[in-house]
Design an enzyme around this catalytic site. Sequence first.
Site, short mmCIF file in Angstrom:
data_model
loop_
_atom_site.label_atom_id
_atom_site.label_comp_id
_atom_site.label_asym_id
_atom_site.label_seq_id
_atom_site.Cartn_x
_atom_site.Cartn_y
_atom_site.Cartn_z
N ASP A 224 0.52 -1.51 0.25
CA ASP A 224 0.17 0.33 -0.15
C ASP A 224 0.52 1.09 -0.20
O ASP A 224 -0.07 2.53 -0.12
CB ASP A 224 -0.76 0.18 1.14
CG ASP A 224 -2.14 -1.22 1.17
OD1 ASP A 224 -2.42 -1.65 -0.15
OD2 ASP A 224 -2.43 -1.25 1.74
N GLU A 225 2.09 1.05 -0.48
CA GLU A 225 2.20 2.20 -0.31
C GLU A 225 3.06 2.97 -1.59
O GLU A 225 3.69 3.89 -2.12
CB GLU A 225 3.82 2.13 0.29
CG GLU A 225 3.40 2.06 1.80
CD GLU A 225 5.22 2.49 2.96
OE1 GLU A 225 6.30 2.80 2.18
OE2 GLU A 225 4.90 1.22 3.50
#
Length: 282
Positions: A224-225
């Site tokens: 999720d980055e």
Amino acid sequence: MTTQLVLRFRAPDRPGIMGIIAPLLANHGCDVRGAEVYGDEGTGGFFCRMVLSCPTGRDELAAVIEPAARQLSLEWELRDLGTKMKVLIAVSKFGHCLVDLIHKREIGQLPIDIVGVVSNHEAMRKTVDWHGLPYHHLPMDQGKPAQEAAFLSLIEKTGAELTVLARYMQILSDEFSAQLSGRCINIHHSFLPSFKGAKPYHQAHARGVKLIGATAHFVTPDLDEGPIIEQDVRRVTHAVTADEMVAIGREIEASVLSRAVRWQAEHRIFQNGNKTVVLSSI
């Protein structure tokens, strides 16, 4: 007869880039039908996307551009807008993003060719079958390495240029993510970088947030980055429950993901380190 092409490139920023490129296009008989540019002072990069009406095919124009591209150190590509991007969609049990993508493809709002839907569950098979699309059930019972190997094989077999994780509720391995670098978009049901991981709306509700949202981003090995492509939010009050947040969030997720997919299919997105440059008029 003319060909609709899109020329996109990045280069080290310097004066005169467009002063060199534009006359080449004009002398070849190209008509510029749209153009967006951006110069990033932080990285020293110059980004450009141009839509061209060209009297020749792609290869002839590419030969004209090539010498200037070498001179200017361009990273560039020339695409035929008449060729739709091949997209493979991955989904688990929640079908709202999948259905939205299929619908917008069918009404001509998304310039994509959906080459199949892959899932670790059977939940969405009837919906996908009804739309006449191939459905590939890849369960996890053989273990993640075997399942991801089958997934990668399917991407290669279908010729998918883009893989879309439309609420595909699996954490991809680092190796899988790396192989799809720049070619895989995820929708995260939260306004990243806040509330990563599982049940983000419940995390947000517990913190009493007043804005909830969704984030479309490129997939990287860092969970999720990845570089953020698009986000949107909706205002909520203290009276909204966590389950109501989930329902509101589904609408945001679908619209955010479809915009990100459209921009990628229209060749508008550049990765710029940990960020993206999206050359779009919105």
